[in-house]
Design a protein around this motif. Structure first.
Motif, PDB file in Angstrom:
ATOM      1  N   GLU A   1       7.442  -5.853  -9.860  1.00 20.90           N
ATOM      2  CA  GLU A   1       7.990  -5.929  -8.512  1.00 20.90           C
ATOM      3  C   GLU A   1       6.876  -5.857  -7.470  1.00 20.90           C
ATOM      4  O   GLU A   1       6.919  -6.562  -6.447  1.00 20.90           O
ATOM      5  N   HIS A   2       5.896  -5.024  -7.716  1.00 19.04           N
ATOM      6  CA  HIS A   2       4.718  -4.913  -6.851  1.00 19.04           C
ATOM      7  C   HIS A   2       4.090  -6.300  -6.648  1.00 19.04           C
ATOM      8  O   HIS A   2       3.831  -6.714  -5.515  1.00 19.04           O
TER       9      HIS A   2
ATOM     10  N   GLY B   1       0.859  -1.178   0.000  1.00 16.84           N
ATOM     11  CA  GLY B   1       0.000   0.000   0.000  1.00 16.84           C
ATOM     12  C   GLY B   1       0.892   1.224   0.000  1.00 16.84           C
ATOM     13  O   GLY B   1       2.075   1.155  -0.357  1.00 16.84           O
ATOM     14  N   THR B   2       0.359   2.347   0.450  1.00 12.61           N
ATOM     15  CA  THR B   2       1.150   3.580   0.519  1.00 12.61           C
ATOM     16  C   THR B   2       2.405   3.383   1.350  1.00 12.61           C
ATOM     17  O   THR B   2       3.517   3.752   0.944  1.00 12.61           O
ATOM     18  N   THR B   3       2.255   2.784   2.527  1.00  9.88           N
ATOM     19  CA  THR B   3       3.387   2.569   3.430  1.00  9.88           C
ATOM     20  C   THR B   3       4.375   1.569   2.851  1.00  9.88           C
ATOM     21  O   THR B   3       5.557   1.582   3.203  1.00  9.88           O
TER      22      THR B   3
ATOM     23  N   VAL C   1      -6.541  -2.104 -13.043  1.00 10.36           N
ATOM     24  CA  VAL C   1      -7.105  -3.380 -13.506  1.00 10.36           C
ATOM     25  C   VAL C   1      -5.996  -4.401 -13.736  1.00 10.36           C
ATOM     26  O   VAL C   1      -6.124  -5.572 -13.365  1.00 10.36           O
ATOM     27  N   GLU C   2      -4.886  -3.955 -14.308  1.00  7.58           N
ATOM     28  CA  GLU C   2      -3.751  -4.858 -14.536  1.00  7.58           C
ATOM     29  C   GLU C   2      -3.206  -5.388 -13.209  1.00  7.58           C
ATOM     30  O   GLU C   2      -2.924  -6.591 -13.074  1.00  7.58           O
ATOM     31  N   LEU C   3      -3.061  -4.503 -12.223  1.00 12.78           N
ATOM     32  CA  LEU C   3      -2.595  -4.930 -10.902  1.00 12.78           C
ATOM     33  C   LEU C   3      -3.573  -5.911 -10.260  1.00 12.78           C
ATOM     34  O   LEU C   3      -3.175  -6.864  -9.587  1.00 12.78           O
ATOM     35  N   THR C   4      -4.841  -5.669 -10.479  1.00 12.02           N
ATOM     36  CA  THR C   4      -5.883  -6.530  -9.904  1.00 12.02           C
ATOM     37  C   THR C   4      -5.843  -7.922 -10.523  1.00 12.02           C
ATOM     38  O   THR C   4      -5.821  -8.940  -9.819  1.00 12.02           O
TER      39      THR C   4
ATOM     40  N   GLY D   1      -3.770  -7.227  -0.738  1.00 15.09           N
ATOM     41  CA  GLY D   1      -2.836  -6.693  -1.716  1.00 15.09           C
ATOM     42  C   GLY D   1      -3.253  -5.314  -2.202  1.00 15.09           C
ATOM     43  O   GLY D   1      -4.418  -5.093  -2.534  1.00 15.09           O
ATOM     44  N   GLY D   2      -2.324  -4.384  -2.235  1.00 12.36           N
ATOM     45  CA  GLY D   2      -2.610  -3.082  -2.806  1.00 12.36           C
ATOM     46  C   GLY D   2      -2.793  -3.181  -4.308  1.00 12.36           C
ATOM     47  O   GLY D   2      -2.015  -3.853  -4.984  1.00 12.36           O
ATOM     48  N   ASN D   3      -3.832  -2.524  -4.835  1.00  8.79           N
ATOM     49  CA  ASN D   3      -4.063  -2.557  -6.289  1.00  8.79           C
ATOM     50  C   ASN D   3      -4.453  -1.186  -6.826  1.00  8.79           C
ATOM     51  O   ASN D   3      -5.082  -1.069  -7.873  1.00  8.79           O
TER      52      ASN D   3
END
Length: 294
Positions: free
Chosen positions: A55-56, A43-45, A86-89, A75-77
């Protein structure tokens, strides 16, 4: 349902800037041992803004692997481009995350109509539960309770992380979104009050360094044990301001390193390590919270 004390986990880095997976595993074990209820990865932190997508996803995947089903991982998305979100999701669909946390698109300043369309597009790309994330101090857009209410009927949008520090929103969100919609605080300084007013949990920065005390505060506040909750809060509340003496996660990452929980305190540009002028302030707050510093 994920309730209680949730850590917005830092992403440890080696001195060359690569992710320190050995320290990440150590952090996951630490939070399991200390009783943290869930982990937010990247996430932000967790410096999501400076981790490329590949890498995410690797950091989220390793966090799930290290947790090994013993603690839920969120998971942060979030991204400021809907296509990237959407790609991160989609990339996390098969990782084993319990839910995903998506910040409002930053920099673009979308309208309520744009926010609704963004979150619907993200939610429709997965069956995994989605948590909205409102933090106008960092994104410049404030997702009001009325906008959140427009998303309640999307089947896999299950809650919101509200990080304005305005606890009056708990009542309004509950009125508009119903009892089953999960309300998470994203502001440590008002977290105890947020929970006492009917919130379900806290996604916390301070939890990185005082997980046991933070969980005690959260559990007591949720149960309505005000005396215990306030006593637990008093023991750590000096951290709530000290950990934001510079932009998050600069101070908390420095503090975690001083505790010996990670091998290096490195952080990615454009953020830089904690200025020496704030070392004493943060060390005093840590000392008052009875944190051992190495």
């Amino acid at each position: 349902m994920i309730n209680g004390s949730i850590v917005a986990l830092i992403t440890p880095l080696n001195s060359d800037g690569s992710v320190d997976y050995k320290s990440l595993e150590k952090l996951v074990e630490y939070h399991i041992t200390e009783g943290t209820d869930a982990i937010v990865a990247v996430g932000t932190t967790g410096e999501s803004a400076t981790l490329p997508i590949s890498e995410h996803i690797e950091v989220v995947a390793h966090t799930v692997k290290f947790a090994s089903g013993r603690i839920p991982v969120i998971g942060g998305n979030g991204a400021n481009a809907t296509a990237e979100a959407v790609e991160l999701t989609k990339a996390q669909n098969d990782l084993g995350v319990a839910a995903m946390l998506g910040v409002t698109p930053y920099y673009n300043k979308p309208s309520p109509k744009g926010l609704i369309a963004h979150y619907k597009a993200v939610a429709q790309s997965t069956d995994i539960p989605q948590i909205l994330y409102n933090v106008p101090g960092r994104t410049t857009v404030d997702m009001l309770p009325e906008t959140v209410a427009e998303l309640v009927n999307v089947p896999n949008i299950i809650g919101v992380k509200e990080a304005t520090g305005d606890v009056s929103r708990v009542k309004r969100l509950r009125e508009l979104c119903g009892e089953d919609f999960l309300l998470y605080s994203g502001d440590d300084a008002t977290a105890r009050e947020f929970l006492s007013l009917g919130g379900n949990g806290v996604i916390s920065v301070a939890n990185n360094i005082v997980p046991k005390q933070f969980k005690l505060m959260c559990d007591a506040a949720i149960k309505g044990d005000l005396q215990t909750a306030m006593a637990a809060e008093d023991s750590i509340k000096g951290l709530f301001s000290a950990l934001f003496c510079e932009a998050n996660p600069i101070p908390v990452k420095w503090a975690v390193h001083r505790m010996g929980l990670i091998s290096h305190g490195d952080i990615r540009l454009p953020l830089t390590e904690l200025s020496t002028e704030f070392h004493g302030l943060l060390l005093d707050a840590m000392k008052n919270a009875r944190i051992e510093v190495k």
